[in-house]
Write an enzyme that holds these catalytic residues in place. Structure first.
Site, PDB file in Angstrom:
ATOM      1  N   GLY A 134      67.060  32.113  43.162  1.00  0.00           N
ATOM      2  CA  GLY A 134      68.423  31.802  43.476  1.00  0.00           C
ATOM      3  C   GLY A 134      68.860  33.025  44.226  1.00  0.00           C
ATOM      4  O   GLY A 134      68.532  34.167  44.033  1.00  0.00           O
ATOM      5  N   ARG A 137      62.511  27.969  45.840  1.00  0.00           N
ATOM      6  CA  ARG A 137      61.902  28.049  44.242  1.00  0.00           C
ATOM      7  C   ARG A 137      60.623  27.362  44.539  1.00  0.00           C
ATOM      8  O   ARG A 137      60.664  26.363  45.086  1.00  0.00           O
ATOM      9  CB  ARG A 137      62.647  27.553  43.474  1.00  0.00           C
ATOM     10  N   GLY A 147      64.489  37.233  41.000  1.00  0.00           N
ATOM     11  CA  GLY A 147      64.368  37.301  39.516  1.00  0.00           C
ATOM     12  C   GLY A 147      63.287  37.370  38.986  1.00  0.00           C
ATOM     13  O   GLY A 147      62.142  37.628  39.404  1.00  0.00           O
ATOM     14  N   ASP A 148      63.180  36.753  37.682  1.00  0.00           N
ATOM     15  CA  ASP A 148      62.067  37.045  36.944  1.00  0.00           C
ATOM     16  C   ASP A 148      60.755  36.063  37.389  1.00  0.00           C
ATOM     17  O   ASP A 148      59.604  36.246  37.522  1.00  0.00           O
ATOM     18  CB  ASP A 148      62.140  36.946  35.545  1.00  0.00           C
ATOM     19  N   GLY A 149      61.190  34.905  38.051  1.00  0.00           N
ATOM     20  CA  GLY A 149      60.052  34.177  38.729  1.00  0.00           C
ATOM     21  C   GLY A 149      59.577  34.780  39.833  1.00  0.00           C
ATOM     22  O   GLY A 149      58.416  34.710  39.996  1.00  0.00           O
ATOM     23  N   THR A 159      69.255  39.016  41.435  1.00  0.00           N
ATOM     24  CA  THR A 159      69.618  37.739  40.736  1.00  0.00           C
ATOM     25  C   THR A 159      71.284  38.171  40.078  1.00  0.00           C
ATOM     26  O   THR A 159      71.534  39.170  39.611  1.00  0.00           O
ATOM     27  CB  THR A 159      68.782  37.166  39.632  1.00  0.00           C
ATOM     28  N   ASP A 213      72.335  36.795  37.432  1.00  0.00           N
ATOM     29  CA  ASP A 213      72.354  36.372  35.968  1.00  0.00           C
ATOM     30  C   ASP A 213      72.279  38.020  35.077  1.00  0.00           C
ATOM     31  O   ASP A 213      72.617  37.794  34.096  1.00  0.00           O
ATOM     32  CB  ASP A 213      71.276  35.780  35.657  1.00  0.00           C
ATOM     33  N   ASP A 219      69.545  39.375  34.093  1.00  0.00           N
ATOM     34  CA  ASP A 219      68.533  39.052  33.133  1.00  0.00           C
ATOM     35  C   ASP A 219      67.412  39.524  33.188  1.00  0.00           C
ATOM     36  O   ASP A 219      66.663  39.172  32.496  1.00  0.00           O
ATOM     37  CB  ASP A 219      68.693  37.512  32.851  1.00  0.00           C
ATOM     38  N   ARG A 226      71.922  30.314  32.675  1.00  0.00           N
ATOM     39  CA  ARG A 226      71.177  29.438  31.395  1.00  0.00           C
ATOM     40  C   ARG A 226      70.356  30.104  30.409  1.00  0.00           C
ATOM     41  O   ARG A 226      70.228  29.710  29.262  1.00  0.00           O
ATOM     42  CB  ARG A 226      70.232  28.269  32.244  1.00  0.00           C
ATOM     43  N   LYS A 261     100.326  30.673  21.056  1.00  0.00           N
ATOM     44  CA  LYS A 261      99.944  31.301  22.749  1.00  0.00           C
ATOM     45  C   LYS A 261     100.529  30.071  23.586  1.00  0.00           C
ATOM     46  O   LYS A 261     100.464  28.932  23.298  1.00  0.00           O
ATOM     47  CB  LYS A 261      98.608  31.570  22.854  1.00  0.00           C
TER      48      LYS A 261
HETATM   49  O1  F6P Z   1      70.181  32.381  40.194  1.00  0.00           O
HETATM   50  C1  F6P Z   1      70.079  32.304  39.001  1.00  0.00           C
HETATM   51  C2  F6P Z   1      70.781  31.026  38.928  1.00  0.00           C
HETATM   52  O2  F6P Z   1      72.105  30.889  39.558  1.00  0.00           O
HETATM   53  C3  F6P Z   1      71.168  30.681  37.406  1.00  0.00           C
HETATM   54  O3  F6P Z   1      72.383  31.274  36.812  1.00  0.00           O
HETATM   55  C4  F6P Z   1      71.418  28.992  37.332  1.00  0.00           C
HETATM   56  O4  F6P Z   1      70.875  28.425  36.254  1.00  0.00           O
HETATM   57  C5  F6P Z   1      70.221  28.724  38.501  1.00  0.00           C
HETATM   58  O5  F6P Z   1      70.228  29.786  39.273  1.00  0.00           O
HETATM   59  C6  F6P Z   1      70.684  27.656  39.236  1.00  0.00           C
HETATM   60  O6  F6P Z   1      69.670  27.314  40.061  1.00  0.00           O
HETATM   61  P1  F6P Z   1      69.610  26.515  41.481  1.00  0.00           P
HETATM   62  O7  F6P Z   1      70.606  26.978  42.477  1.00  0.00           O
HETATM   63  O8  F6P Z   1      68.289  26.284  41.987  1.00  0.00           O
HETATM   64  O9  F6P Z   1      70.062  25.027  40.666  1.00  0.00           O
END
Ligand code: F6P
Length: 318
Positions: free
Chosen positions: A12, A73, A103-105, A126, A128, A130, A172, A213
């Site tokens: 992503g 991806r 990211g991790d991938g 990323t 996230d 994460d 996620r 509220k």
């Molecule tokens: O890059 C991370 C992320 O934005 C996540 O937060 C999300 O779950 C995922 O990528 C969505 O991926 P895609 O754009 O491939 O639907």
């Protein structure tokens, strides 16, 4: 000795990736290397989409969101035969090392290539946040600013109409965006993978809030529940009418914040310096405000759950 390096973005996209590419290109050239851009991540590497980059190729890029190299991806990159083709493509250009931003991938792909003889180094990109080896990933700060800005706007209209706003955010596998947003906006509820999802508790919290509220804010990460159904439940069981908003991919776009531009730039410089100094099979991480190379395995495995820790603080802020 390394003479030619490649740079790619994968997974992503994240705001600040362009600043990281720029830093890799300029540092590489300053250290006497030829630098090549690989378009569309590992997919482009497999397809041989490689082009030499120059100082000018990365002009006017530092303030742009997305990644001008493109990203993708590619699950099939886990297949060694696909990676063999990628390596042949690199050999055709004489590229000895790769900087992989993602990211991790992306780290898994880079780590696998490194084991096959291509010197790889990772940069965490990323939204996230994460990757547990690093305190911050490139793009997180920009995404957080985008989300907080959106929630502030939703609060205005919720308050006018005496409503509860449910906002679904990305992440996620990690609730970093959710908890940082929840604390920033003074939300009533944050629900993410780390906190778990307890519908009765959420409704009860909102029912109590609705007694005194004018609005309430519920932050939920994607894939946890159907936010429209949750809105119906809250409307039926509290004094608030509820509306759900899914922020979606808007969270991944936009001009990077200065913090992301700087993090991306210094990580890009460090990545190339480490490669030149003979360090590979690792990722650049920010640990206690210092940039350090950490082996891929460790950067991916380190257990650091800041979300749970911050959630405890969030509960004290009610
Ligand atoms: O890059 C991370 C992320 O934005 C996540 O937060 C999300 O779950 C995922 O990528 C969505 O991926 P895609 O754009 O491939 O639907």
């Amino acid at each position: 000795m390394i003479k030619k390096i490649g740079v790619l973005t994968s997974g992503g996209d994240a705001p600040g990736m362009n600043a990281a590419i720029r830093a890799v290109v300029r540092t590489g050239i300053n250290l006497g290397l030829e630098v090549y851009g690989i378009y569309d991540g590992f997919k482009g590497l497999y397809e041989g989409k490689i082009e030499r980059l120059f100082r000018k190729s990365v002009s006017e890029k530092i303030n742009q969101g997305g990644t001008f190299l493109g990203t993708a991806r590619l699950k099939e990159f886990a297949n060694p035969e696909i990676r063999e083709v990628a390596i042949e493509n690199l050999q055709e250009y004489g590229i000895d090392a790769l900087v992989c931003i993602g990211g991790d991938g992306t780290y898994h792909g880079a780590w696998a290539l490194d084991k096959m003889g291509i010197k790889c180094i990772g940069i965490p990109g990323t939204i996230d946040n994460d990757i547990s080896g690093t305190d911050f990933t490139i793009g997180f700060d920009t995404a957080l600013n985008t989300v907080v800005d959106a929630v502030d706007k939703l609060r205005d209209t919720s308050s006018s109409h005496r409503r509860c706003s449910i906002i679904e955010v990305m992440g996620r596998n990690c609730g970093a965006i959710a908890i940082w947003t929840g604390i920033s906006v003074g939300a009533e509820v944050v629900a993410c993978k780390e906190t778990g999802y307890n519908e009765d508790e959420i409704v009860e919290t909102i029912r109590n809030a609705s007694k005194s509220k004018r609005h309430a804010i519920v932050i939920v990460t994607e894939h946890l529940t159907d936010v429209d159904k949750l809105a119906e439940l809250i409307t039926a069981n509290t004094q608030f009418e509820a509306r759900a908003t899914v922020l979606g991919h808007i969270q991944r776009g936009g001009k990077p914040t200065p913090k992301d531009r700087v993090l991306a730039s210094v990580m890009g410089v460090k990545a190339v310096e480490e490669l030149v100094n003979g360090n590979n099979g690792c990722a650049i991480c920010q640990v206690d405000n210092k940039l350090v190379p950490i082996p891929f395995e460790q950067a991916l495995k380190t257990k650091r759950d800041q979300v749970t820790e911050f959630y405890k603080a969030f509960k004290q802020l009610w």
